[in-house]
Design an enzyme around this catalytic site. Structure first.
Site, PDB file in Angstrom:
ATOM      1  N   GLY A 236       0.810  -1.224   0.000  1.00 33.31           N
ATOM      2  CA  GLY A 236       0.000   0.000   0.000  1.00 33.31           C
ATOM      3  C   GLY A 236       0.835   1.263   0.000  1.00 33.31           C
ATOM      4  CG  HIS A 237       3.684   3.969   2.383  1.00 34.96           C
ATOM      5  ND1 HIS A 237       5.006   4.323   2.237  1.00 34.96           N
ATOM      6  CD2 HIS A 237       3.055   5.079   2.840  1.00 34.96           C
ATOM      7  CE1 HIS A 237       5.183   5.576   2.599  1.00 34.96           C
ATOM      8  NE2 HIS A 237       4.021   6.074   2.961  1.00 34.96           N
ATOM      9  CG  PHE A 238       3.332   5.072  -2.052  1.00 36.61           C
ATOM     10  CD1 PHE A 238       2.120   5.544  -1.544  1.00 36.61           C
ATOM     11  CD2 PHE A 238       4.509   5.675  -1.633  1.00 36.61           C
ATOM     12  CE1 PHE A 238       2.096   6.620  -0.661  1.00 36.61           C
ATOM     13  CE2 PHE A 238       4.476   6.745  -0.746  1.00 36.61           C
ATOM     14  CZ  PHE A 238       3.283   7.219  -0.244  1.00 36.61           C
TER      15      PHE A 238
END
Lengths: 94, 157
Positions: free
Chosen positions: B37-39
């Protein structure tokens, strides 16, 4: 030279966004000025640093929580300043 | 470092009780769901986890200085700076020192370096309280041993 009250009022105003004109010797830091416990950590740090002392805040809170003292004794600003003056005197004599 | 368990520290290299400072090593994992998610396609160690890493090094220093009798609770971060991207696989060196030992609180200064370059720093405030939860206390003791801060006897080296 600024008085203890002037310095403490300045610290409270700077750390807690309380207008300095609202800070009186008879003000209770939490009850009257709505300073929360996190702000009070900043205030304690600044007081310790500027006066060269270590305020025994834990002992004070314990006395209040155990009913051995009222919070007014430590957290009304005039009383707090008297405790600070005592701690400074003890520190200077050591 | 196990990001999913908030286990941010790997090993204490140096604990200076007289100087109230600590050096801790930790390696960012090569892979973690965090990086999904990051990223996506551009994995970076989140700044909040770098802050947590500094908080844990600072917290364990406070705990060690108390002889593992008090817990440190992260209360405040001032001027948290994230100066460079930190990539998966990076070897972090975390330094923390005590700025002020207050009554029931402590103010710490911490920074993280990668290959000698400072990548993050902050001033952190902690509340400190005597342990009053045996599960938490046992966990912190285990972590102290894992990090090399406590001998198996439970006595601080």
């Amino acid at each position: 030279m600024a008085s203890t009250f002037d310095t403490v009022a300045e610290i409270i105003s700077e750390t807690s966004d309380v207008p300095i004109e609202n800070i009186k010797p008879e003000s209770h830091i939490m009850r009257d000025l709505a300073v929360d416990s996190l702000n009070f950590l900043d205030i304690a740090f600044e007081i310790d640093q500027r006066f060269g002392i270590k305020m025994p805040v834990e002992d004070w809170m314990q006395k209040v929580n155990e009913g051995k003292a009222k919070s007014d004794e430590f957290f009304i600003i005039g009383n707090l300043c008297a405790h600070i003056d005592e701690l400074v005197a003890v520190s200077a004599a050591a | 470092m196990r990001l999913e368990y908030f286990q941010m520290l790997d090993r204490v290299e140096r604990l200076d009780r007289d100087g109230a400072s600590i050096t801790v090593h930790s390696k960012v994992p090569e892979a973690s769901p965090v990086f999904e998610g990051h990223f996506p396609g551009y994995p970076l160690m989140p700044g909040v986890l770098l802050l947590e890493t500094m908080a844990q090094a600072s917290g364990y220093l406070i705990i060690a200085l108390s002889g593992f009798t008090r817990m440190a609770f992260f209360a405040n971060a001032k001027e948290a700076n994230f100066r460079s991207f930190v990539l998966p696989g990076s070897a972090l060196v975390v330094e923390a020192s005590r700025v002020h030992d207050g009554s029931g609180y402590a103010v710490m200064r911490a920074e993280i370096r990668v290959e000698g370059k400072r990548v993050a720093d902050s001033t952190l405030t902690f509340r400190t309280l005597p342990f009053n939860n045996p599960v938490l206390e046992a966990y912190v003791q285990r972590e102290g041993k894992r990090l090399g801060m406590l001998a198996e006897t439970g006595r601080a080296p």
